[in-house]
Design a protein around this motif. Structure first.
Motif, PDB file in Angstrom:
ATOM      1  N   GLY A 224      12.007 -12.479  -8.101  1.00 15.17           N
ATOM      2  CA  GLY A 224      10.776 -12.557  -8.882  1.00 15.17           C
ATOM      3  C   GLY A 224       9.583 -11.944  -8.178  1.00 15.17           C
ATOM      4  O   GLY A 224       8.779 -11.232  -8.797  1.00 15.17           O
ATOM      5  N   THR A 225       9.456 -12.199  -6.880  1.00 16.34           N
ATOM      6  CA  THR A 225       8.293 -11.687  -6.149  1.00 16.34           C
ATOM      7  C   THR A 225       8.383 -10.181  -5.906  1.00 16.34           C
ATOM      8  O   THR A 225       7.354  -9.514  -5.776  1.00 16.34           O
ATOM      9  N   MET A 226       9.583  -9.640  -5.850  1.00 14.41           N
ATOM     10  CA  MET A 226       9.710  -8.204  -5.620  1.00 14.41           C
ATOM     11  C   MET A 226       9.429  -7.379  -6.872  1.00 14.41           C
ATOM     12  O   MET A 226       9.251  -6.159  -6.786  1.00 14.41           O
ATOM     13  N   LYS A 227       9.414  -8.031  -8.039  1.00 18.63           N
ATOM     14  CA  LYS A 227       9.112  -7.282  -9.272  1.00 18.63           C
ATOM     15  C   LYS A 227       7.875  -7.835  -9.975  1.00 18.63           C
ATOM     16  O   LYS A 227       7.682  -7.610 -11.170  1.00 18.63           O
ATOM     17  N   VAL A 228       7.029  -8.558  -9.236  1.00 16.78           N
ATOM     18  CA  VAL A 228       5.819  -9.139  -9.832  1.00 16.78           C
ATOM     19  C   VAL A 228       4.935  -8.023 -10.386  1.00 16.78           C
ATOM     20  O   VAL A 228       4.802  -6.959  -9.786  1.00 16.78           O
ATOM     21  N   LEU A 229       4.359  -8.273 -11.542  1.00 12.80           N
ATOM     22  CA  LEU A 229       3.551  -7.232 -12.197  1.00 12.80           C
ATOM     23  C   LEU A 229       2.342  -7.785 -12.923  1.00 12.80           C
ATOM     24  O   LEU A 229       1.196  -7.479 -12.580  1.00 12.80           O
ATOM     25  N   GLN A 233      -1.655  -7.084 -12.404  1.00 14.89           N
ATOM     26  CA  GLN A 233      -2.216  -6.094 -13.324  1.00 14.89           C
ATOM     27  C   GLN A 233      -3.469  -6.625 -13.999  1.00 14.89           C
ATOM     28  O   GLN A 233      -4.466  -5.900 -14.156  1.00 14.89           O
ATOM     29  N   ILE A 234      -3.457  -7.883 -14.393  1.00 17.85           N
ATOM     30  CA  ILE A 234      -4.588  -8.444 -15.137  1.00 17.85           C
ATOM     31  C   ILE A 234      -5.726  -8.856 -14.211  1.00 17.85           C
ATOM     32  O   ILE A 234      -6.902  -8.618 -14.518  1.00 17.85           O
ATOM     33  N   MET A 235      -5.402  -9.437 -13.058  1.00 16.17           N
ATOM     34  CA  MET A 235      -6.445  -9.976 -12.193  1.00 16.17           C
ATOM     35  C   MET A 235      -7.187  -8.904 -11.409  1.00 16.17           C
ATOM     36  O   MET A 235      -8.418  -8.961 -11.281  1.00 16.17           O
ATOM     37  N   THR A 236      -6.468  -7.931 -10.860  1.00 18.82           N
ATOM     38  CA  THR A 236      -7.124  -6.937 -10.004  1.00 18.82           C
ATOM     39  C   THR A 236      -6.699  -5.502 -10.286  1.00 18.82           C
ATOM     40  O   THR A 236      -7.333  -4.573  -9.781  1.00 18.82           O
ATOM     41  N   ASN A 237      -5.604  -5.322 -11.036  1.00 18.55           N
ATOM     42  CA  ASN A 237      -5.062  -3.983 -11.287  1.00 18.55           C
ATOM     43  C   ASN A 237      -4.776  -3.241  -9.979  1.00 18.55           C
ATOM     44  O   ASN A 237      -4.938  -2.024  -9.881  1.00 18.55           O
ATOM     45  N   GLY A 238      -4.387  -3.999  -8.970  1.00 16.66           N
ATOM     46  CA  GLY A 238      -4.046  -3.387  -7.689  1.00 16.66           C
ATOM     47  C   GLY A 238      -5.195  -3.229  -6.726  1.00 16.66           C
ATOM     48  O   GLY A 238      -4.988  -2.882  -5.549  1.00 16.66           O
ATOM     49  N   THR A 244      -4.174  -5.121  -3.307  1.00 21.79           N
ATOM     50  CA  THR A 244      -3.232  -5.979  -4.021  1.00 21.79           C
ATOM     51  C   THR A 244      -2.192  -5.166  -4.785  1.00 21.79           C
ATOM     52  O   THR A 244      -1.492  -5.705  -5.640  1.00 21.79           O
ATOM     53  N   GLU A 245      -2.111  -3.888  -4.480  1.00 20.50           N
ATOM     54  CA  GLU A 245      -1.133  -3.038  -5.166  1.00 20.50           C
ATOM     55  C   GLU A 245       0.284  -3.499  -4.854  1.00 20.50           C
ATOM     56  O   GLU A 245       0.622  -3.784  -3.702  1.00 20.50           O
ATOM     57  N   VAL A 246       1.106  -3.601  -5.879  1.00 16.64           N
ATOM     58  CA  VAL A 246       2.530  -3.908  -5.706  1.00 16.64           C
ATOM     59  C   VAL A 246       3.337  -2.776  -6.331  1.00 16.64           C
ATOM     60  O   VAL A 246       2.793  -1.916  -7.021  1.00 16.64           O
ATOM     61  N   MET A 247       4.629  -2.785  -6.082  1.00 15.40           N
ATOM     62  CA  MET A 247       5.451  -1.653  -6.531  1.00 15.40           C
ATOM     63  C   MET A 247       5.403  -1.464  -8.042  1.00 15.40           C
ATOM     64  O   MET A 247       5.345  -0.332  -8.532  1.00 15.40           O
ATOM     65  N   ALA A 248       5.415  -2.564  -8.788  1.00 20.83           N
ATOM     66  CA  ALA A 248       5.442  -2.442 -10.247  1.00 20.83           C
ATOM     67  C   ALA A 248       4.137  -1.861 -10.787  1.00 20.83           C
ATOM     68  O   ALA A 248       4.159  -1.015 -11.692  1.00 20.83           O
ATOM     69  N   THR A 249       2.991  -2.307 -10.264  1.00 19.49           N
ATOM     70  CA  THR A 249       1.718  -1.761 -10.737  1.00 19.49           C
ATOM     71  C   THR A 249       1.577  -0.295 -10.341  1.00 19.49           C
ATOM     72  O   THR A 249       1.058   0.520 -11.108  1.00 19.49           O
TER      73      THR A 249
END
Length: 293
Positions: A224-229, A233-238, A244-249
């Motif tokens: 779940g944490t490795m594909k969090v999106l 996306q809503i709170m900071t958009n990365g 806060t950028e993650v792979m999905a965003t």
């Protein structure tokens, strides 16, 4: 009815629709993403085959490395903070005799709230001027202690981690609590006769007997944490500054904003492989045997 159940065609009739949906919504996107990863494509013009260039580009992409690191922060926070907290709360609720169902329902409420609602709610709480968190800080401390929770690169990721944990721990608490309450009373009563205290009971009896459920929670947390999106996306958009950028965003930005669908597909394939490898390693490290009471 029994004759129907013994007929293999009956099983096939029930299995085929599920397999078709699985193939359409899982297998096909994975295969197509893997194929697109070998092309340079903007989604409009003709695709250009470039081999492994998109995948090689991942190693040199500083933003991707930062996004991957942030995903690992999500995973570590879940494993070190969330799961122990889940186990502790589950133990406390299991010891309650009155209103246990109420507490079980209360901790599960955030799970049924949509992630978009949770993100907006915490966005309001974190607001610098009117958020309840800063309002409370101003009541008990100097004004300088108030923080820009989602605009400060040092605090933004932690703020999202807390919001994400608040939404998800209820599901794991229900799982863990069900396992604890399923432990036969005879075992607990026998341990008390032998003079086992509360801490010893938790460590020597409860924890070993709920390990299979804890392992399931571990696997679900990692995947779940490795594909969090959505919550990011809503709170900071990365942001801010990709803190806060993650792979999905990042995959969405590359694929649909920069119109680099080939490279975006390569990021998606990398996510799939990373999750597959991590869950495979965890399954080997946490091989659980069936609990025998």
């Amino acid at each position: 009815m029994n004759k129907a159940l013994k007929n293999p065609i009956t099983y096939i009739a029930f299995i085929i629709p599920t397999l078709v949906l699985y193939a359409i919504f899982f297998c096909y996107p994975v295969i197509v993403s893997f194929i697109y990863g070998f092309f340079r494509w903007d989604g409009i013009t003709e695709k250009v085959f470039i081999g492994f260039d998109n995948f090689a580009r991942l190693w040199d992409d500083e933003v991707f490395r930062k996004a991957l690191l942030n995903n690992f922060y999500f995973m570590v926070f879940s494993l070190i903070v969330n799961i122990p907290l889940v186990f502790l709360i589950s133990i406390i609720i299991s010891k309650v005799r009155r209103m246990r169902d109420f507490y079980k329902s209360a901790v599960f409420v955030p799970v049924v709230i949509s992630t978009a609602t949770v993100a907006i709610l915490f966005g309001v709480l974190y607001n610098y001027d009117s958020g309840l968190i800063n309002q409370f800080i101003r009541l008990v401390a100097p004004e300088s202690w108030a923080r820009e929770w989602l605009s400060d690169p040092k605090l933004a990721l932690l703020s999202i981690l807390i919001a994400n944990a608040w939404q998800n721990v209820g599901f794991f608490i229900v799982l863990c609590l069900a396992a604890i309450l399923n432990i036969p009373k005879e075992i607990v009563e026998a341990s008390k006769i032998d003079g086992v205290n509360g801490w010893q009971e938790t460590w020597s009896i409860t924890l070993p007997l709920v390990k299979p459920v804890l392992f399931v929670m571990l696997l679900l947390s990692v995947s779940g944490t490795m594909k969090v999106l959505d919550i990011v996306q809503i709170m900071t958009n990365g942001g801010p500054f990709q803190s806060t950028e993650v792979m999905a965003t990042y995959m969405l930005k590359v694929g649909f904003r920069s119109m680099e669908l080939g490279y975006g597909s390569a990021i998606g394939v990398a996510m799939f492989i990373i999750i597959l490898v991590l869950t495979g390693i965890l399954q080997r490290l946490t091989k659980s045997e069936e609990v025998q009471y």
